[in-house]
Write a protein that holds these residues in place. Structure first.
Motif, PDB file in Angstrom:
ATOM      1  N   SER A  68       0.896  -0.949  -0.080  1.00  0.00           N
ATOM      2  CA  SER A  68       0.012  -0.141  -0.156  1.00  0.00           C
ATOM      3  C   SER A  68       1.012   1.153   0.193  1.00  0.00           C
ATOM      4  O   SER A  68       1.957   0.951   0.269  1.00  0.00           O
ATOM      5  N   HIS A  76      -4.982   0.724   4.132  1.00  0.00           N
ATOM      6  CA  HIS A  76      -4.911  -0.310   3.088  1.00  0.00           C
ATOM      7  C   HIS A  76      -6.293  -1.069   3.105  1.00  0.00           C
ATOM      8  O   HIS A  76      -7.040  -0.888   3.855  1.00  0.00           O
ATOM      9  N   ASN A  77      -6.034  -1.622   2.158  1.00  0.00           N
ATOM     10  CA  ASN A  77      -7.462  -2.902   1.962  1.00  0.00           C
ATOM     11  C   ASN A  77      -6.601  -4.234   1.221  1.00  0.00           C
ATOM     12  O   ASN A  77      -5.712  -4.360   0.768  1.00  0.00           O
ATOM     13  N   HIS A  78      -7.568  -5.152   1.602  1.00  0.00           N
ATOM     14  CA  HIS A  78      -7.367  -6.543   1.060  1.00  0.00           C
ATOM     15  C   HIS A  78      -8.694  -7.332   0.733  1.00  0.00           C
ATOM     16  O   HIS A  78      -9.751  -6.909   1.356  1.00  0.00           O
ATOM     17  N   SER A  79      -8.579  -8.331  -0.292  1.00  0.00           N
ATOM     18  CA  SER A  79     -10.062  -9.022  -0.502  1.00  0.00           C
ATOM     19  C   SER A  79     -10.323  -9.847   0.686  1.00  0.00           C
ATOM     20  O   SER A  79     -11.575 -10.150   1.099  1.00  0.00           O
ATOM     21  N   GLU A 103     -11.924 -10.723   4.344  1.00  0.00           N
ATOM     22  CA  GLU A 103     -12.390  -9.958   5.316  1.00  0.00           C
ATOM     23  C   GLU A 103     -11.684 -10.330   6.667  1.00  0.00           C
ATOM     24  O   GLU A 103     -11.048 -11.425   6.574  1.00  0.00           O
ATOM     25  N   ASN A 156     -13.816  -5.895   9.382  1.00  0.00           N
ATOM     26  CA  ASN A 156     -13.488  -5.060   8.124  1.00  0.00           C
ATOM     27  C   ASN A 156     -14.077  -6.074   7.003  1.00  0.00           C
ATOM     28  O   ASN A 156     -13.595  -7.323   6.932  1.00  0.00           O
ATOM     29  N   PRO A 206     -14.638  -7.319   3.272  1.00  0.00           N
ATOM     30  CA  PRO A 206     -13.571  -7.337   1.837  1.00  0.00           C
ATOM     31  C   PRO A 206     -13.539  -6.015   1.128  1.00  0.00           C
ATOM     32  O   PRO A 206     -14.387  -5.382   0.894  1.00  0.00           O
ATOM     33  N   ASN A 207     -12.071  -5.806   1.108  1.00  0.00           N
ATOM     34  CA  ASN A 207     -11.616  -4.439   0.184  1.00  0.00           C
ATOM     35  C   ASN A 207     -11.863  -3.252   0.904  1.00  0.00           C
ATOM     36  O   ASN A 207     -11.915  -2.267   0.108  1.00  0.00           O
ATOM     37  N   VAL A 225     -11.309  -0.077   2.879  1.00  0.00           N
ATOM     38  CA  VAL A 225     -10.068   0.701   3.337  1.00  0.00           C
ATOM     39  C   VAL A 225      -9.996   0.895   4.791  1.00  0.00           C
ATOM     40  O   VAL A 225     -11.058   1.366   5.138  1.00  0.00           O
ATOM     41  N   SER A 265      -9.407 -16.094   5.019  1.00  0.00           N
ATOM     42  CA  SER A 265      -8.601 -16.566   3.659  1.00  0.00           C
ATOM     43  C   SER A 265      -7.516 -17.691   4.037  1.00  0.00           C
ATOM     44  O   SER A 265      -6.848 -17.564   4.973  1.00  0.00           O
TER      45      SER A 265
END
Length: 167
Positions: free
Chosen positions: A57, A103-106, A108, A137, A139-140, A142, A160
């Motif tokens: 990120s 940041h973000n990520h796929s 959850e 949080n 998925p995805n 920010v 995941s």
């Protein structure tokens, strides 16, 4: 295929932020419901492989002291203390006055906050997560976290099997 083999290493790297682990655990141990968790975590902390964030990120939203002011470790998962290809469980530690970048990520993610800190989701306002608070949080989304005058310690689970290779 799941494995529950405990990883071991003759030499563990100590990151600068790790000097704050004791004070974060001491604060947590004084909170109702966290004493046993803090005691159990202290028992394994020296065996964890602490690492700096590997996320790609933009660090513009991080504090200037972020790189030396944070540490992560995987407890259960790929590369963790207990190797498993199931849902990864890890921990993040922020030294006092450190801001982890947005940041973000796929996958959850769920946090269990072990010591006080602040969080932000989806560009909203910062909010305080107290001792033993939980945070989700999607998925995805920010998101970011930051510590105040005391260190922030939080457990996290990613939905995941891919693990935490980019965190």
């Amino acid at each position: 295929m799941q494995s529950s083999r405990i990883q071991s290493s003759a030499r563990r790297e100590t990151l600068p932020a790790c000097v704050y682990l004791g004070s974060a655990l001491a604060a947590a141990s004084r909170q109702p419901g966290l004493w046993e968790l803090a005691k159990s975590f202290q028992a394994i902390a020296g065996n964890l492989e602490w690492y700096r964030s590997r996320m790609q990120s933009d660090l513009k939203t991080a504090s200037a002291n972020f790189m030396d002011g944070h540490a992560n470790a995987v407890i259960f998962g790929i590369g963790g203390l207990v190797h498993s290809d199931q849902l990864p469980l890890g921990v993040s530690l922020l030294a006092p006055n450190v801001c982890h970048p947005e940041h973000n990520h796929s996958p959850e993610e769920v946090y269990l906050v072990i010591s006080e800190g602040e969080f932000r989701q989806g560009g909203g306002k910062w909010f305080t997560a107290r001792f033993c608070g939980a945070l989700y949080n999607e998925p995805n989304i920010v998101h970011a976290m930051r510590s105040g005058p005391r260190p922030l310690l939080a457990l996290w689970v990613l939905a995941s099997k891919a693990g935490a290779e980019n965190l």
